[in-house]
Design a protein around this motif. Structure first.
Motif, PDB file in Angstrom:
ATOM      1  N   TYR A   1       1.079   3.745  -2.993  1.00 26.59           N
ATOM      2  CA  TYR A   1       0.002   4.644  -3.486  1.00 26.59           C
ATOM      3  C   TYR A   1       0.031   6.066  -3.135  1.00 26.59           C
ATOM      4  O   TYR A   1       0.152   7.039  -4.036  1.00 26.59           O
ATOM      5  CB  TYR A   1      -1.362   3.869  -3.122  1.00 26.59           C
ATOM      6  CG  TYR A   1      -1.384   2.827  -4.144  1.00 26.59           C
ATOM      7  CD1 TYR A   1      -1.461   1.530  -3.621  1.00 26.59           C
ATOM      8  CD2 TYR A   1      -1.943   2.940  -5.384  1.00 26.59           C
ATOM      9  CE1 TYR A   1      -1.694   0.213  -4.446  1.00 26.59           C
ATOM     10  CE2 TYR A   1      -2.148   1.764  -6.175  1.00 26.59           C
ATOM     11  CZ  TYR A   1      -2.014   0.630  -5.715  1.00 26.59           C
ATOM     12  OH  TYR A   1      -2.116  -0.552  -6.494  1.00 26.59           O
ATOM     13  N   PRO A   2       0.420   6.279  -2.000  1.00 31.51           N
ATOM     14  CA  PRO A   2       1.041   7.887  -1.661  1.00 31.51           C
ATOM     15  C   PRO A   2       1.902   8.241  -2.547  1.00 31.51           C
ATOM     16  O   PRO A   2       1.918   9.368  -2.912  1.00 31.51           O
ATOM     17  CB  PRO A   2       1.117   7.954  -0.268  1.00 31.51           C
ATOM     18  CG  PRO A   2       0.504   6.555   0.284  1.00 31.51           C
ATOM     19  CD  PRO A   2       0.641   5.657  -0.677  1.00 31.51           C
TER      20      PRO A   2
ATOM     21  N   PHE B   1      -0.641  -5.938   2.106  1.00 35.49           N
ATOM     22  CA  PHE B   1      -0.797  -4.487   1.558  1.00 35.49           C
ATOM     23  C   PHE B   1      -0.422  -3.532   2.786  1.00 35.49           C
ATOM     24  O   PHE B   1      -0.159  -2.503   2.400  1.00 35.49           O
ATOM     25  CB  PHE B   1      -2.251  -4.291   1.184  1.00 35.49           C
ATOM     26  CG  PHE B   1      -2.714  -3.159   0.357  1.00 35.49           C
ATOM     27  CD1 PHE B   1      -3.136  -1.991   1.134  1.00 35.49           C
ATOM     28  CD2 PHE B   1      -2.255  -3.364  -1.109  1.00 35.49           C
ATOM     29  CE1 PHE B   1      -3.467  -0.940   0.460  1.00 35.49           C
ATOM     30  CE2 PHE B   1      -2.648  -2.082  -1.603  1.00 35.49           C
ATOM     31  CZ  PHE B   1      -3.127  -0.969  -1.047  1.00 35.49           C
TER      32      PHE B   1
ATOM     33  N   TYR C   1      -1.982  10.162   3.577  1.00 33.76           N
ATOM     34  CA  TYR C   1      -2.827  11.223   2.659  1.00 33.76           C
ATOM     35  C   TYR C   1      -3.112  12.621   3.516  1.00 33.76           C
ATOM     36  O   TYR C   1      -3.360  13.522   2.804  1.00 33.76           O
ATOM     37  CB  TYR C   1      -3.935  10.852   2.202  1.00 33.76           C
ATOM     38  CG  TYR C   1      -3.644   9.783   1.030  1.00 33.76           C
ATOM     39  CD1 TYR C   1      -3.649   8.391   1.638  1.00 33.76           C
ATOM     40  CD2 TYR C   1      -3.431   9.812  -0.299  1.00 33.76           C
ATOM     41  CE1 TYR C   1      -3.274   7.411   0.438  1.00 33.76           C
ATOM     42  CE2 TYR C   1      -3.154   9.282  -1.074  1.00 33.76           C
ATOM     43  CZ  TYR C   1      -2.863   8.008  -0.781  1.00 33.76           C
ATOM     44  OH  TYR C   1      -2.758   7.053  -2.035  1.00 33.76           O
TER      45      TYR C   1
ATOM     46  N   GLY D   1       0.744  -1.135   0.126  1.00 33.31           N
ATOM     47  CA  GLY D   1       0.026  -0.082   0.119  1.00 33.31           C
ATOM     48  C   GLY D   1       0.847   1.378  -0.159  1.00 33.31           C
ATOM     49  O   GLY D   1       0.565   2.413  -0.403  1.00 33.31           O
ATOM     50  N   THR D   2       2.028   1.244   0.501  1.00 35.30           N
ATOM     51  CA  THR D   2       3.045   2.339   0.384  1.00 35.30           C
ATOM     52  C   THR D   2       3.199   2.982  -0.734  1.00 35.30           C
ATOM     53  O   THR D   2       3.556   4.262  -0.889  1.00 35.30           O
ATOM     54  CB  THR D   2       4.087   1.910   1.300  1.00 35.30           C
ATOM     55  OG1 THR D   2       4.850   0.993   0.586  1.00 35.30           O
ATOM     56  CG2 THR D   2       4.097   1.654   2.620  1.00 35.30           C
TER      57      THR D   2
END
Lengths: 106, 205
Positions: free
Chosen positions: A48-49, B49, B59, A45-46
């Motif tokens: 995506y940012p 993930f 974010y 997941g890291t």
């Protein structure tokens, strides 16, 4: 390899794997894992940012693709991204050379 | 609800509410997890993930920067909107045209220049709304700094004007007071965005 070591260079790594060609997030993680022969194994997941930051900086562009069974976001390098990659690669080589000198080339 | 759906709900709760990319992030993450789950199973895909809350927090800097940008940019038209209050609220000045006392005149001119600087910096920030980071926060800080200085000087000017012009209504002081409060709120949002941007730079992820 420790995740915090990889974290500091993730943007360079992503630019480098995107230089091979466009790809979506999962494909980029697989490419990174394959090219590093499993050395880079960070939480998936890291990326995506990092991808979104690179896109915001104009180094990548992306769009939705319907080519696969699911709609997916595909990223590609921009002209600025290629220039940034070359610059960061040169920076990395200088850094690596300096570290090698300090630790005795081990 | 399966593991992937539960993960997506958790991520949705963790993403900043002001993040423009919420739907896109969730769509990309779902695509990733479904593809990984097809190869390795849902639980393994989620484990590989990473934690949803940690990802959602990553974010926060972008969302904070955009919120700060909205707050600062929304301030900039305020002087133009407040101008009719001054124009209609002020009694005629006791000095002839062009004869404004110097201690009022220089303050008025400096306020005008500072507001122009603020407006220019705000316009410079606009192309970087997507980019975020220093490219956005730098011009915003200049805009807010100039606006804040103009607001404080305008408050002093309003008080001195009221002393110099008999009959100046006291409610006119509410205008710079409101500007100071709004600038302070924008300052807090910008300060938070700058702190988060600095924390984001420390690890490059």
């Amino acid at each position: 390899m420790r995740g915090d070591v990889v974290k500091g260079h993730l943007e360079l790594l992503l630019l480098a794997v995107l230089a091979e060609g466009p790809g979506h997030g999962y494909a980029l993680i697989e490419r990174l894992r394959a090219r590093s022969e499993g050395a880079f194994d960070l939480p998936e997941g890291t990326i995506y940012p990092a991808l979104h930051r690179l896109e915001g900086a104009g180094l990548l562009e992306s769009g939705w693709s319907d080519a696969a069974a699911r709609r997916r976001r595909v990223y590609r390098l921009t002209q600025r991204g290629r220039a940034a990659l070359a610059e960061r690669e040169a920076e990395w080589r200088r850094f690596r050379g300096a570290v090698d000198v300090v630790v005795g080339g081990a | 609800m399966g593991p992937v759906e539960r993960y997506l709900r958790e991520l949705e709760r963790a993403l900043p509410r002001t993040s423009l990319a919420r739907r896109r992030v969730l769509a990309e993450v779902e695509d990733h997890l479904r593809e990984a789950a097809a190869e390795h199973g849902e639980e393994a895909a989620i484990a590989a993930f990473g934690d949803a809350r940690t990802l959602g927090r990553r974010y926060a800097p972008q969302a904070a920067a955009r919120l700060a940008a909205l707050a600062v940019l929304a301030l900039l038209p305020f002087p133009m909107l407040a101008y009719p209050a001054y124009e209609n609220g002020l009694p005629p000045a006791p000095w002839p045209a062009g004869g404004m006392p110097s201690h009022l005149e220089w303050k008025r001119d400096v306020v005008a220049v500072l507001l122009l600087v603020a407006l220019g910096a705000g316009v410079a920030a606009l192309p970087n709304l997507r980019r975020g980071g220093r490219a956005l926060l730098g011009p915003l800080a200049v805009a807010l700094g100039a606006y804040g200085a103009a607001t404080v000087l305008n408050a002093v000017l309003t008080v001195e004007w009221a002393d110099a012009v008999p009959g100046t209504p006291s409610w006119l002081l509410l205008v710079p007071a409101a500007q100071i409060v709004l600038a302070a709120v924008a300052g807090l949002l910008l300060g938070r965005a700058l702190l988060l941007a600095r924390e984001e730079r420390t690890p490059a992820v």
